[in-house]
Design a protein around this motif. Sequence first.
Motif, PDB file in Angstrom:
ATOM      1  N   ALA A  88      15.549 -22.770 -37.967  1.00  0.00           N
ATOM      2  CA  ALA A  88      14.593 -23.637 -36.779  1.00  0.00           C
ATOM      3  C   ALA A  88      13.578 -23.301 -36.631  1.00  0.00           C
ATOM      4  O   ALA A  88      12.228 -23.725 -36.053  1.00  0.00           O
ATOM      5  N   LEU A  89      13.394 -21.742 -36.228  1.00  0.00           N
ATOM      6  CA  LEU A  89      12.318 -20.681 -35.839  1.00  0.00           C
ATOM      7  C   LEU A  89      11.217 -21.276 -37.114  1.00  0.00           C
ATOM      8  O   LEU A  89       9.893 -21.311 -37.129  1.00  0.00           O
ATOM      9  N   ILE A  90      10.618 -21.053 -38.430  1.00  0.00           N
ATOM     10  CA  ILE A  90      10.070 -21.340 -39.497  1.00  0.00           C
ATOM     11  C   ILE A  90      10.004 -22.882 -38.754  1.00  0.00           C
ATOM     12  O   ILE A  90       8.220 -23.555 -39.010  1.00  0.00           O
ATOM     13  N   ALA A  91      10.246 -23.864 -38.727  1.00  0.00           N
ATOM     14  CA  ALA A  91       9.689 -25.202 -37.876  1.00  0.00           C
ATOM     15  C   ALA A  91       8.624 -25.273 -36.649  1.00  0.00           C
ATOM     16  O   ALA A  91       7.704 -25.591 -36.726  1.00  0.00           O
ATOM     17  N   SER A  92       9.137 -24.396 -36.278  1.00  0.00           N
ATOM     18  CA  SER A  92       8.321 -23.765 -34.941  1.00  0.00           C
ATOM     19  C   SER A  92       6.957 -23.875 -35.746  1.00  0.00           C
ATOM     20  O   SER A  92       6.109 -24.053 -34.721  1.00  0.00           O
ATOM     21  N   GLY A  93       6.925 -22.322 -35.976  1.00  0.00           N
ATOM     22  CA  GLY A  93       5.502 -22.048 -36.554  1.00  0.00           C
ATOM     23  C   GLY A  93       5.564 -23.034 -37.462  1.00  0.00           C
ATOM     24  O   GLY A  93       3.683 -22.851 -37.744  1.00  0.00           O
ATOM     25  N   LYS A  94       5.708 -23.811 -38.003  1.00  0.00           N
ATOM     26  CA  LYS A  94       4.955 -25.303 -39.200  1.00  0.00           C
ATOM     27  C   LYS A  94       4.206 -25.803 -38.314  1.00  0.00           C
ATOM     28  O   LYS A  94       3.041 -25.808 -38.767  1.00  0.00           O
ATOM     29  N   ALA A  95       5.204 -25.897 -37.230  1.00  0.00           N
ATOM     30  CA  ALA A  95       4.373 -27.540 -36.046  1.00  0.00           C
ATOM     31  C   ALA A  95       2.994 -26.384 -35.872  1.00  0.00           C
ATOM     32  O   ALA A  95       2.196 -26.477 -35.405  1.00  0.00           O
ATOM     33  N   ALA A  96       2.787 -25.033 -35.692  1.00  0.00           N
ATOM     34  CA  ALA A  96       1.812 -24.351 -34.755  1.00  0.00           C
ATOM     35  C   ALA A  96       0.092 -24.738 -35.901  1.00  0.00           C
ATOM     36  O   ALA A  96       0.045 -24.308 -35.528  1.00  0.00           O
ATOM     37  N   HIS A  97       0.861 -23.545 -36.984  1.00  0.00           N
ATOM     38  CA  HIS A  97      -0.521 -23.593 -37.961  1.00  0.00           C
ATOM     39  C   HIS A  97      -0.038 -25.452 -38.402  1.00  0.00           C
ATOM     40  O   HIS A  97      -1.513 -25.471 -38.922  1.00  0.00           O
ATOM     41  N   ALA A  98       0.509 -25.630 -38.449  1.00  0.00           N
ATOM     42  CA  ALA A  98      -0.342 -27.552 -38.880  1.00  0.00           C
ATOM     43  C   ALA A  98      -0.953 -27.724 -37.556  1.00  0.00           C
ATOM     44  O   ALA A  98      -2.352 -28.057 -37.727  1.00  0.00           O
TER      45      ALA A  98
ATOM     46  N   MET B 178      11.471 -14.559 -41.889  1.00  0.00           N
ATOM     47  CA  MET B 178      10.808 -14.071 -40.956  1.00  0.00           C
ATOM     48  C   MET B 178       9.292 -13.795 -40.084  1.00  0.00           C
ATOM     49  O   MET B 178       8.609 -14.033 -39.339  1.00  0.00           O
ATOM     50  N   ALA B 179       8.564 -12.836 -41.547  1.00  0.00           N
ATOM     51  CA  ALA B 179       7.374 -12.506 -41.188  1.00  0.00           C
ATOM     52  C   ALA B 179       6.145 -13.887 -40.949  1.00  0.00           C
ATOM     53  O   ALA B 179       5.410 -14.042 -40.359  1.00  0.00           O
ATOM     54  N   GLN B 180       6.473 -14.724 -41.740  1.00  0.00           N
ATOM     55  CA  GLN B 180       5.504 -15.728 -41.918  1.00  0.00           C
ATOM     56  C   GLN B 180       5.546 -17.219 -40.642  1.00  0.00           C
ATOM     57  O   GLN B 180       4.643 -17.130 -40.096  1.00  0.00           O
ATOM     58  N   ALA B 181       6.656 -16.821 -40.026  1.00  0.00           N
ATOM     59  CA  ALA B 181       7.110 -17.597 -38.852  1.00  0.00           C
ATOM     60  C   ALA B 181       6.796 -16.839 -38.087  1.00  0.00           C
ATOM     61  O   ALA B 181       6.068 -17.774 -37.137  1.00  0.00           O
ATOM     62  N   HIS B 182       6.992 -15.418 -37.463  1.00  0.00           N
ATOM     63  CA  HIS B 182       6.403 -14.982 -36.583  1.00  0.00           C
ATOM     64  C   HIS B 182       4.534 -14.562 -36.349  1.00  0.00           C
ATOM     65  O   HIS B 182       4.263 -14.579 -35.597  1.00  0.00           O
ATOM     66  N   ARG B 183       4.554 -14.880 -38.097  1.00  0.00           N
ATOM     67  CA  ARG B 183       2.873 -15.423 -37.621  1.00  0.00           C
ATOM     68  C   ARG B 183       2.691 -16.038 -36.767  1.00  0.00           C
ATOM     69  O   ARG B 183       1.313 -15.731 -36.637  1.00  0.00           O
ATOM     70  N   ARG B 184       2.965 -17.207 -37.541  1.00  0.00           N
ATOM     71  CA  ARG B 184       1.843 -18.604 -37.450  1.00  0.00           C
ATOM     72  C   ARG B 184       2.304 -19.236 -35.491  1.00  0.00           C
ATOM     73  O   ARG B 184       1.987 -19.632 -35.271  1.00  0.00           O
ATOM     74  N   LEU B 185       3.454 -17.567 -35.229  1.00  0.00           N
ATOM     75  CA  LEU B 185       3.984 -17.697 -33.572  1.00  0.00           C
ATOM     76  C   LEU B 185       2.831 -17.119 -33.117  1.00  0.00           C
ATOM     77  O   LEU B 185       2.899 -17.180 -31.853  1.00  0.00           O
ATOM     78  N   GLY B 186       2.092 -15.746 -33.366  1.00  0.00           N
ATOM     79  CA  GLY B 186       1.200 -16.248 -32.975  1.00  0.00           C
ATOM     80  C   GLY B 186       1.497 -14.286 -32.905  1.00  0.00           C
ATOM     81  O   GLY B 186       0.128 -13.332 -32.032  1.00  0.00           O
ATOM     82  N   CYS B 187       2.505 -13.626 -33.860  1.00  0.00           N
ATOM     83  CA  CYS B 187       2.578 -12.143 -33.379  1.00  0.00           C
ATOM     84  C   CYS B 187       1.443 -11.599 -34.669  1.00  0.00           C
ATOM     85  O   CYS B 187       1.538 -12.110 -36.163  1.00  0.00           O
ATOM     86  N   ALA B 188       1.356 -10.009 -34.639  1.00  0.00           N
ATOM     87  CA  ALA B 188       0.611  -9.836 -36.045  1.00  0.00           C
ATOM     88  C   ALA B 188       1.632  -8.854 -37.015  1.00  0.00           C
ATOM     89  O   ALA B 188       3.512  -8.618 -36.375  1.00  0.00           O
ATOM     90  N   VAL B 189       1.877  -9.493 -38.247  1.00  0.00           N
ATOM     91  CA  VAL B 189       2.848  -8.632 -38.846  1.00  0.00           C
ATOM     92  C   VAL B 189       2.488  -7.682 -39.612  1.00  0.00           C
ATOM     93  O   VAL B 189       1.773  -8.066 -40.674  1.00  0.00           O
ATOM     94  N   THR B 190       3.888  -7.167 -40.102  1.00  0.00           N
ATOM     95  CA  THR B 190       3.598  -5.925 -41.187  1.00  0.00           C
ATOM     96  C   THR B 190       4.690  -5.215 -42.203  1.00  0.00           C
ATOM     97  O   THR B 190       6.352  -6.045 -41.122  1.00  0.00           O
ATOM     98  N   VAL B 191       4.735  -5.884 -43.449  1.00  0.00           N
ATOM     99  CA  VAL B 191       6.438  -6.175 -44.174  1.00  0.00           C
ATOM    100  C   VAL B 191       6.403  -5.147 -45.141  1.00  0.00           C
ATOM    101  O   VAL B 191       5.286  -4.910 -45.711  1.00  0.00           O
ATOM    102  N   ILE B 192       6.892  -4.096 -44.869  1.00  0.00           N
ATOM    103  CA  ILE B 192       7.163  -2.753 -44.715  1.00  0.00           C
ATOM    104  C   ILE B 192       8.656  -2.651 -46.296  1.00  0.00           C
ATOM    105  O   ILE B 192       9.280  -2.638 -45.722  1.00  0.00           O
ATOM    106  N   GLU B 193       7.931  -2.745 -47.800  1.00  0.00           N
ATOM    107  CA  GLU B 193       8.818  -2.919 -48.800  1.00  0.00           C
ATOM    108  C   GLU B 193       9.406  -1.407 -49.881  1.00  0.00           C
ATOM    109  O   GLU B 193       8.248  -1.365 -49.984  1.00  0.00           O
ATOM    110  N   GLY B 194      10.147  -1.140 -50.074  1.00  0.00           N
ATOM    111  CA  GLY B 194      10.118   0.534 -50.934  1.00  0.00           C
ATOM    112  C   GLY B 194      10.068  -0.268 -52.146  1.00  0.00           C
ATOM    113  O   GLY B 194       9.852   0.873 -52.544  1.00  0.00           O
ATOM    114  N   ALA B 195      10.359  -1.868 -52.467  1.00  0.00           N
ATOM    115  CA  ALA B 195       9.923  -1.049 -54.108  1.00  0.00           C
ATOM    116  C   ALA B 195       9.198  -2.612 -54.026  1.00  0.00           C
ATOM    117  O   ALA B 195       7.733  -2.903 -53.697  1.00  0.00           O
ATOM    118  N   LYS B 196       9.343  -3.943 -54.513  1.00  0.00           N
ATOM    119  CA  LYS B 196       8.494  -5.286 -54.485  1.00  0.00           C
ATOM    120  C   LYS B 196       9.137  -5.971 -53.846  1.00  0.00           C
ATOM    121  O   LYS B 196      10.599  -6.879 -53.803  1.00  0.00           O
TER     122      LYS B 196
END
Length: 472
Positions: free
Chosen positions: A53-63, A185-203
């Motif tokens: 549902a949150l991804i759908a909100s992000g998609k609408a904003a991105h569109a 959640m990174a992409q959904a929040h970025r599209r909703l106007g947040c700066a986002v950093t993903v921190i991953e210990g491997a890949k």
Amino acid sequence: MQKLNADVLVIGAGSGGLSVAAGAVQMGASVILLEGHKMGGDCLNFGCVPSKALIASGKAAHAQAHAAQYGVTDVTPQVDYAAAKDHVAGVIAQIAPVDSQERFEGLGVRVIREFGTFISPTEVKAGDHLITARRVIIATGSSPLVPPIPGLDTVPYETNETLFDLRERPDHLLIIGGGPIGMEMAQAHRRLGCAVTVIEGAKVLGQDDPEMVQVVRDRFAEEGIEIAEDAMADEIRGKAGAIEVAAKDGRVFRGSHLLMAVGRRANTDRLDLEAAGIETTRRGIKVNASMRTTNRRVYAIGDVAGGLQFTHVAGYQAGLIIRQAVLGLPAKMRTDHIPWATYTDPELAQVGLTEAQAREEHGGNLKVVRFPYSHNDRAIAERKTDGLIKVMVVRGRPVGVSIAGAQAGELINLWAFILANRLGMKHVANMVAPYPTMGEINKRAAGAYFSPKLFDNPMVKRVVRLVQRWLP
């Protein structure tokens, strides 16, 4: 203490437990269902449903911000983060009646809103009830894994169980964990106007084919999402609104909010499995191919069983349990036909073996065929040409399929059907797909497998010349 007896006792009202309870009671078994938290479990309340549902909100904003390619003026979307969360809550509320206590009681299930604990190999205590059953199914699911990172206990953080209650939009969301939950959640929040950093210990998305993951990574880069790989979190410090994550290599990441998305842990703490003679592994409850635990009366399904952690897997396993515990028929779990999808944009989907796995297992017998989205007319019309399908084929039969691109989660359904029924590439090639659809990508992949056999084969050319010579 009230003593109860049933044919089937289900512990946990998530997707797997509810499927067993509904199927068993409608087939005539007496069923007791225990749930000490929310009906519908993680998927409905904290996982699949709210995240999509949150991804759908992000998609609408991105569109709105990327409409010029269709001849429509770009606009800066006015995002109301709290209203987006209202949308999420509304979606949950609309689906909730299907998983509700009232519905299952209407089916004839005895629903007890308590956690269950084994007190012997044959007895389970739930509140002031003492329950015995012919068969017990543990379907208690999993919870967010929160590792003991120094400083984490002094800093506010979110998990998937709290994120969807957050009402104020984060200025800069730090996400520890680059798996499906973290990346979605990174992409959904970025599209909703947040700066986002993903921190991953491997890949990031380490369980998927790297070639496919790169398609997603390229889009994330375009959208301004920072990805830091090989960044093992070593210390967390700060306070609400000003959080720092220090990696072991010295890098420091700063943001306003923190989401922990490093994995899941099986929910076994309340069960007292030792009292029931049930063994566990590092990942969850130990089960055999029939999903039976070391206590022959007890089965475990879904996340708590320590295998593939997907809602559809729990549903599949529920069918296996109904076959055994209700109908008395044999059934065994197989995983070669289980698909999964990550709902980033572009989406990722996989069924069967990845290319690397297929090469290791089949060596020189493997043929890999590819078809790009950029050659699909519907993808061109919708400006969604980033992506490809890759099919791993052994002697005419697919053993794995990887897709990155628009609607990958939908396109993988056909290949899950093919692998489940052990069909071949010829069956996909024989399909007629409507034009123009994304689904043609599947058929064209099959065509890419057969084309060299038909068009680059000298024998075929000789036969055709002979036929043409003798045709009247």
